[in-house]
Design an enzyme around this catalytic site. Structure first.
Site, PDB file in Angstrom:
ATOM      1  N   GLU A  67       0.843  -1.201   0.000  1.00  0.00           N
ATOM      2  CA  GLU A  67       0.000   0.000   0.000  1.00  0.00           C
ATOM      3  C   GLU A  67       0.875   1.247   0.000  1.00  0.00           C
ATOM      4  O   GLU A  67       2.044   1.202   0.418  1.00  0.00           O
ATOM      5  CB  GLU A  67      -0.856  -0.046   1.283  1.00  0.00           C
ATOM      6  CG  GLU A  67      -1.781   1.132   1.471  1.00  0.00           C
ATOM      7  CD  GLU A  67      -2.844   0.878   2.538  1.00  0.00           C
ATOM      8  OE1 GLU A  67      -2.747  -0.138   3.260  1.00  0.00           O
ATOM      9  OE2 GLU A  67      -3.775   1.708   2.645  1.00  0.00           O
ATOM     10  N   GLU A  80     -12.419  -2.637   2.663  1.00  0.00           N
ATOM     11  CA  GLU A  80     -12.970  -2.367   4.004  1.00  0.00           C
ATOM     12  C   GLU A  80     -14.090  -1.325   3.933  1.00  0.00           C
ATOM     13  O   GLU A  80     -14.049  -0.295   4.619  1.00  0.00           O
ATOM     14  CB  GLU A  80     -11.863  -1.927   4.983  1.00  0.00           C
ATOM     15  CG  GLU A  80     -10.849  -3.033   5.195  1.00  0.00           C
ATOM     16  CD  GLU A  80      -9.944  -2.878   6.414  1.00  0.00           C
ATOM     17  OE1 GLU A  80      -9.929  -1.805   7.033  1.00  0.00           O
ATOM     18  OE2 GLU A  80      -9.251  -3.857   6.745  1.00  0.00           O
ATOM     19  N   TYR A 128      -6.428  -9.558  11.326  1.00  0.00           N
ATOM     20  CA  TYR A 128      -5.059  -9.368  11.811  1.00  0.00           C
ATOM     21  C   TYR A 128      -4.898 -10.009  13.183  1.00  0.00           C
ATOM     22  O   TYR A 128      -5.823 -10.005  13.998  1.00  0.00           O
ATOM     23  CB  TYR A 128      -4.747  -7.868  11.932  1.00  0.00           C
ATOM     24  CG  TYR A 128      -4.523  -7.181  10.594  1.00  0.00           C
ATOM     25  CD1 TYR A 128      -3.274  -7.224   9.991  1.00  0.00           C
ATOM     26  CD2 TYR A 128      -5.548  -6.495   9.942  1.00  0.00           C
ATOM     27  CE1 TYR A 128      -3.048  -6.599   8.769  1.00  0.00           C
ATOM     28  CE2 TYR A 128      -5.325  -5.865   8.715  1.00  0.00           C
ATOM     29  CZ  TYR A 128      -4.063  -5.917   8.139  1.00  0.00           C
ATOM     30  OH  TYR A 128      -3.834  -5.308   6.928  1.00  0.00           O
ATOM     31  N   GLU A 152      -5.911  -9.432   3.499  1.00  0.00           N
ATOM     32  CA  GLU A 152      -5.113  -8.720   4.504  1.00  0.00           C
ATOM     33  C   GLU A 152      -5.062  -9.588   5.747  1.00  0.00           C
ATOM     34  O   GLU A 152      -6.108  -9.853   6.361  1.00  0.00           O
ATOM     35  CB  GLU A 152      -5.717  -7.348   4.848  1.00  0.00           C
ATOM     36  CG  GLU A 152      -5.500  -6.326   3.760  1.00  0.00           C
ATOM     37  CD  GLU A 152      -5.858  -4.906   4.183  1.00  0.00           C
ATOM     38  OE1 GLU A 152      -5.751  -4.574   5.383  1.00  0.00           O
ATOM     39  OE2 GLU A 152      -6.270  -4.134   3.298  1.00  0.00           O
TER      40      GLU A 152
HETATM   41  O1  AHR Z   1      -2.769  -2.836   6.280  1.00  0.00           O
HETATM   42  C1  AHR Z   1      -3.057  -1.661   6.954  1.00  0.00           C
HETATM   43  C2  AHR Z   1      -4.523  -1.299   6.885  1.00  0.00           C
HETATM   44  O2  AHR Z   1      -5.268  -2.264   7.567  1.00  0.00           O
HETATM   45  C3  AHR Z   1      -5.146  -1.301   5.516  1.00  0.00           C
HETATM   46  O3  AHR Z   1      -4.934  -0.119   4.841  1.00  0.00           O
HETATM   47  C4  AHR Z   1      -6.589  -1.466   5.823  1.00  0.00           C
HETATM   48  O4  AHR Z   1      -7.290  -2.092   4.786  1.00  0.00           O
HETATM   49  C5  AHR Z   1      -6.591  -2.272   7.102  1.00  0.00           C
HETATM   50  O5  AHR Z   1      -7.405  -1.721   8.065  1.00  0.00           O
END
Ligand code: AHR
Length: 519
Positions: free
Chosen positions: A52, A200, A266, A322
């Site tokens: 990104e 998102e 995550y 992600e």
């Molecule tokens: O990877 C960092 C951020 O995490 C990304 O931009 C977003 O899609 C997510 O919240």
């Protein structure tokens, strides 16, 4: 006499107890691999990446500009390209992330000195000069030999803008957008298959409801056309973690218009306010990190079962585009740049996640770790001309053997790793057979204290020439710095034996192992 015997027994007991304490955990890890029963292919795209416009991922990570003293090809650094080619990077997602939904692609084409600047409001409020745009990204993918995965802007863009981007990149005939592309120096269209419709959109991509986004998805996707023989694989912006309502709404109402749906999850060891340090953690925090990583299994299974209701033939791919470990930024670095170190713990996180994705390869068709260079669970870190490969990088290197191989069914029961009364499986495993008939097994011993003996049986194949590679390190928080780049690296592994179909593998504590068996 009695007393002497009792003393002897006591002494013998003590010796036995000491011996036991020094011995590996009892062999309760039972494995059966059926080498002739594979059905589903592990897409190489499960081993994809994400980059990104965030911190030093694009600028400094890939892009240094044509005039840089850092060796580059048309502005893209050669060392990073080589390292990613060495792990056979299959695809790269770009330009975001949250950045995707405020990115206007037309600002990133044409002469670089004429491109308008913008504020990167999500990531540090820095000025983005748009010097890395569509042409530069697609050049990067060509240099890497990987497929591009472009994420279009739904949050602050328009249907027209996204539709023109597809036309600009993929249309070969005469049209306003192909004319513009040619004026900018590219005659032939590029091939772009993977196309994300927003990112998102439940959060930074517009704070929409599932119902509103589903309708928007259908509008945007309708006008993302297939030109010539370019066939888009359209990926809807999917749920956050366990938002099953979002998945249900999308699949119920728009499954026919999509080829894939994303999932974001995550691993955050503590909480979003204080995520925990990347390098300073105790065993309890390690246990928490691994437990939270294992939640990926539940998320993929549950989302898949919702998808099964509306798409029983599994045509639509689940795309966790992600994932990875997210810690506090390194002290003294810009909080908006999400720069964190990467340790042996991260290698274990990566190994577990990839084994989970392999296991679900009938539904999981692509994934993208966040993020390739200098951001979150990066595989590469750079500092000006310096570059280092992280422990996570070496997991991708070890797991290359699974790319496009056939998943093999395994029966596996294993010991537990226990901290504070909580228990998780001590070993994570995955096996596949490649086109040449070789079997590969990847195993993670996530117990940082105990060796694990795996007692196995290999069925459906004679099996010969067993060998292996291992990634481990004395401490869980060991990492590769620019000064000491080989602290955590791959070595030959001699702990796997095969004799008459009986397989034994001895896994050192906190290790990621790849075993290869010739056919
Ligand atoms: O990877 C960092 C951020 O995490 C990304 O931009 C977003 O899609 C997510 O919240």
């Amino acid at each position: 006499m009695k007393k002497t015997i009792r003393n002897f027994l006591t002494a013998a007991g003590a010796i036995a107890a000491i011996a036991l304490a020094c011995m590996p955990a009892a062999a309760q890890n039972k494995l059966t691999i059926n080498a002739d029963q594979g059905k589903d292919v592990i897409s190489k795209h499960i081993y994809g990446h994400f980059s990104e416009h965030l911190g030093h991922c694009i600028y400094g990570g890939y892009w240094v500009g044509e005039d840089s003293p850092i060796p580059n090809t048309r502005g893209i650094r050669n060392d990073v390209v080589k390292a990613l080619k060495d792990i056979s990077i299959p695809n790269l997602r770009w330009p975001g992330g949250c950045f995707a939904d405020e990115y206007h692609w037309m600002d990133g084409i044409g002469p670089r000195d004429k491109r308008p600047k913008m504020v990167n409001t999500h990531w540090g409020g820095v000025t983005e000069d748009n010097s890395f745009g569509t042409h530069e990204f697609l050049d990067l993918c060509e240099q890497l030999g990987c497929e591009p995965y472009i994420c279009g802007n739904v949050g602050s863009g328009s249907v027209e803008e996204m539709s023109k981007w597809v036309e600009y990149i993929t249309f070969d005939g005469e049209s306003p957008m192909s004319k513009l592309r040619r004026e900018n120096g590219r005659d032939k269209p590029w091939k772009v298959r993977f196309w994300g419709v927003g990112n998102e959109n439940w959060g930074c991509g517009g704070n929409m409801t599932a119902e509103f986004y589903t309708d928007q998805y259908k509008r945007y996707a309708t006008y993302c056309r297939n030109y010539g023989d370019n066939r888009l694989y359209k990926i809807a912006g999917g749920p956050n973690e366990g938002d099953y309502h979002w998945m249900e709404t999308l699949m119920k109402n728009a499954a026919r218009q999509m080829q894939g749906v994303s999932l974001h999850y995550y691993t955050v060891p503590k909480n979003w306010g204080d995520k925990g340090s990347a390098t300073v953690f105790d065993e309890a925090e390690y246990f928490e990190t691994i437990s939270k990583t294992l939640r990926m299994e539940e998320l993929v299974s549950r989302h898949s079962s919702i998808m099964d209701q509306y798409d029983p033939m599994k045509r639509v791919g689940l795309i966790p585009d992600e994932w990875g470990a997210w810690y506090n930024v390194e002290p003294g670095t810009n909080p908006g740049f999400l720069f964190q170190q990467n340790t042996m713990r991260d290698a274990i996180v990566a190994g577990i996640n990839l084994n989970i994705f392999n296991a679900h390869c009938d539904r999981v068709k692509m994934t993208n770790i966040a993020q390739t260079v200098n951001v979150l669970q990066a595989v590469i870190l750079t500092d000006k001309e310096k570059m280092t490969l992280t422990p996570t990088y070496w997991v991708y290197w070890l797991y290359k053997v699974h790319h496009d191989a056939t998943l093999l069914p395994v029966q596996f029961s294993c010991n537990k790793y226990e901290v504070g009364g909580r228990k998780i499986d001590a070993v994570s495993i995955s096996a596949s057979k490649d086109a040449s008939g070789k079997v590969h097994i990847t195993l993670v011993n996530l117990d940082p204290n105990k060796e694990q003996l795996v007692d196995g049986e290999l069925r459906g194949m004679a099996g010969k020439n067993i060998s292996g590679k291992i990634l481990t390190s004395p401490k869980l928080n060991d990492y590769n710095s620019f000064e000491r780049p080989n602290t955590v690296g791959v070595k030959d592994f001699s702990g796997a034996k095969l004799s008459s179909g009986k397989l034994t593998i001895t896994l050192p504590p906190k290790s990621v192992v790849m075993v290869e068996i010739g056919g």
